[in-house]
Write an enzyme that holds these catalytic residues in place. Structure first.
Site, short mmCIF file in Angstrom:
data_model
loop_
_atom_site.label_atom_id
_atom_site.label_comp_id
_atom_site.label_asym_id
_atom_site.label_seq_id
_atom_site.Cartn_x
_atom_site.Cartn_y
_atom_site.Cartn_z
N GLN A 72 0.82 -1.22 0.00
CA GLN A 72 0.00 0.00 0.00
C GLN A 72 0.86 1.28 0.00
OE1 GLN A 72 -2.99 -1.67 3.30
NE2 GLN A 72 -3.75 0.15 2.28
N HIS A 73 0.21 2.36 -0.33
CA HIS A 73 0.70 3.74 -0.11
C HIS A 73 1.80 4.26 -1.04
CE1 HIS A 73 -1.51 3.22 3.61
NE2 HIS A 73 -0.61 2.35 4.09
N ASP A 98 -2.44 -4.86 -0.44
CA ASP A 98 -2.06 -6.23 -0.05
C ASP A 98 -2.81 -6.73 1.19
OD1 ASP A 98 -0.63 -4.57 1.69
OD2 ASP A 98 1.30 -5.55 1.35
O1 LIG Z 1 1.71 0.20 4.96
C1 LIG Z 1 1.13 -0.87 5.07
C2 LIG Z 1 -0.30 -0.93 5.45
O2 LIG Z 1 -0.83 0.31 5.80
C3 LIG Z 1 1.89 -2.13 4.78
O3 LIG Z 1 1.21 -3.26 5.25
C4 LIG Z 1 2.22 -2.23 3.31
O4 LIG Z 1 1.02 -2.52 2.61
C5 LIG Z 1 3.34 -3.23 3.03
O5 LIG Z 1 2.98 -4.54 3.27
P1 LIG Z 1 3.97 -5.82 3.30
O6 LIG Z 1 4.86 -5.75 2.13
O7 LIG Z 1 4.69 -5.78 4.60
O8 LIG Z 1 3.03 -6.98 3.22
#
Ligand SMILES: O=C(CO)[C@@H](O)[C@H](O)COP(=O)(O)O
Ligand SMILES: Nc1ncnc2c1ncn2[C@@H]1O[C@H](COP(=O)(O)OP(=O)(O)O)[C@@H](O)[C@H]1O
Length: 477
Positions: A72-73, A238
């Site tokens: 995300q983000h 994700d």
């Molecule tokens: O910033 C967040 C949720 O807000 C993280 O969960 C990212 O989405 C990255 O996820 P992973 O790569 O650790 O699964």
């Protein structure tokens, strides 16, 4: 002949692809490829890793539909011709921490806490350094020339879907509610962009009005087709992908220990936490996904294993040979700074070192306990939103650790269910692809298989020692 669908998880450390039977969900084949390290990355690396992972998964020649779930983000800025303006800043890049504080104060007319409440009311979340909106403010302030060339902003999964569609025009960019709700400029409850907040971030109303933002698709709406005729789903963030892959129902909670640590619940109603600890994200089915996320998770164990010169299984074995409480050794794992609690400038610390406590076993145990105490605190913030956490489903890379599985219920205070290790984010994307293909009102009912439930007597004294050490660590930032 069975119809096949594919799901992609373009996550922080790697890209994973699963190919599954659209009707039953049976795993047919899968592939994976690493991403480069770092918190700013040229998106072209994601594209290369995706192609490698697809190749390792046996290609897509017989696949009917595909969806992409992504970290995300991440801020992917494109110029008017669709070229990437600068490397993407990822969710775990904390350079925009100051920008986040500025945005709170500005929306609150100088009062940070009032601003936090206004952000929570507007978009369901209080932006921290991870959110796209704070990265845009950082860009406007620190790289004005690059900011001036930005014609569109997308998220990692939006950009990959756009590339898979073979699209070049910015008007072809699409996203979904789950990932867009992590930008900080989408009102998740209505699915509308808040261009006024974008204008605040960019310090420029005209630019905010003209900026191309991906069209927000409905949960099972087609995003288009690839040049080879593959149907593309809208994709998702994700964490929404994990919830969909696990088939979680309203009220169910999962804990993901990947690069990030995530505690999230599927909910019928949106949340708006003015403390900013719980983000009011959307899920991938039209519901909500209140979520607490830490910057530190599986890599706390990676670092401990590296220090001790062992692999993950030996780290787990060492940790299980130590007593609960690790002989008084307490590891506060703010190794990458931290987001929950919001301490972007913090560092990790080890407390309670004595000649007796400083053993390999206690060091391993303290890393496992420190990580799980951090997640227990994150779980508390989710409970504070009125969400009953009665059991937790544990997934992500570090869920493979036997020590994590055994210690988790003692610190989280609830039974922990561990499904067969797998790629639940990619599975969620595959399930979405099957849903898109079916045109049904609900995702297909895939069986996720057996899970094992772990229970343990609670160890509140371990959590109490952690809280004391964490307070000390926070005070010294
Ligand atoms: O910033 C967040 C949720 O807000 C993280 O969960 C990212 O989405 C990255 O996820 P992973 O790569 O650790 O699964
Ligand atoms: N058996 C294990 N014990 C502990 N950690 C593990 C184990 N297997 C993998 N990991 C860790 O899991 C992490 C990758 O998890 P993953 O969920 O794929 O992350 P992400 O989705 O953020 O890329 C890596 O840091 C890796 O070292």
């Amino acid at each position: 002949m069975s119809v096949l669908v594919a799901g992609v998880d373009s996550s922080t450390q790697s890209c994973k692809v699963v190919v599954r039977d659209a009707e039953t969900g049976r795993l047919v084949r899968h592939g994976e490829a690493p991403h480069p390290p770092g918190t700013e990355i040229d998106p072209e690396h994601w594209w290369t890793a995706l192609q490698t992972a697809i190749g390792r998964a046996g290609g897509l020649h017989d696949v009917a539909a595909l969806s992409v779930a992504g970290q995300q983000h991440g801020m992917v800025c494109l110029d008017a011709s669709g070229r990437v303006v600068r490397p993407a800043l990822l969710w775990n890049d904390t350079r925009s921490a100051r920008a986040a504080e500025d945005l709170l104060a500005e929306l609150g007319d100088g009062d940070r806490d009032a601003g936090a409440r206004r952000w929570a009311d507007a978009v369901g979340s209080v932006p921290v350094a991870s959110f796209t909106v704070t990265k845009l403010r950082w860009l406007a302030d620190h790289e004005p020339d690059a900011a001036a060339r930005v014609a569109a902003v997308a998220l990692p999964h939006d950009w990959l879907t756009w590339r898979l569609a073979g699209a070049t025009g910015l008007d072809a960019l699409v996203t979904d509610r789950s990932d867009a709700s992590g930008t900080g400029y989408l009102q998740a409850s209505t699915g509308e962009y808040r261009r006024d907040l974008l204008a605040l971030a960019l310090r420029d109303e005209a630019r905010a009005e003209s900026l191309r933002l991906p069209r927000v698709l409905a949960p099972a709406e087609r995003a288009g087709t690839s040049p080879s005729g593959l149907v593309l789903g809208p994709g998702c963030g994700d964490n929404a992908g994990a919830a969909l892959g696990l088939g979680l129902r309203t009220g169910q909670v999962f804990l993901s220990l990947g690069t990030s640590g995530v505690v999230a619940a599927v909910a019928d109603r949106p949340t708006a936490d003015p403390s900013g600890l719980v983000a009011g994200f959307a899920d991938a089915t039209g519901r909500h996904l209140p979520l607490a996320c830490t910057l530190n998770a599986a890599r706390v164990l990676d670092a401990a294993a590296r220090l001790l010169g062992v692999g993950p299984d030996e780290l787990s074995a060492l940790a299980m040979r130590a007593e609960p409480g690790a002989g008084g050794l307490v590891h506060v794992p703010y190794l990458e700074g931290e987001r929950t609690p919001n301490l972007p400038g913090a560092t990790g610390s080890l407390h309670g070192m004595t000649l007796a406590s400083l053993t390999r076993e206690n060091l391993a145990r303290a890393a496992v306990e420190g990580l799980l105490c951090l997640m227990a605190e994150a779980t508390r913030t989710v409970r504070d939103q009125g969400i009953a956490v009665e059991r937790i489903t544990l997934v992500g890379g570090a869920a493979r650790s036997e020590a994590v599985r055994r210690v988790a219920p003692a610190l989280l205070g609830v039974p922990v269910e561990v499904p067969t290790p797998g790629e639940y984010v990619a599975d969620g994307a595959a399930r979405q692809a099957a849903w898109v293909l079916s045109g049904a009102s609900e995702p297909p009912a895939w069986d996720i298989g057996e899970s094992r439930t772990y229970t343990a007597p609670p160890t509140p004294e371990v959590l109490a020692a952690y809280r004391k050490a964490a307070r000390h660590a926070a005070a010294s930032v």
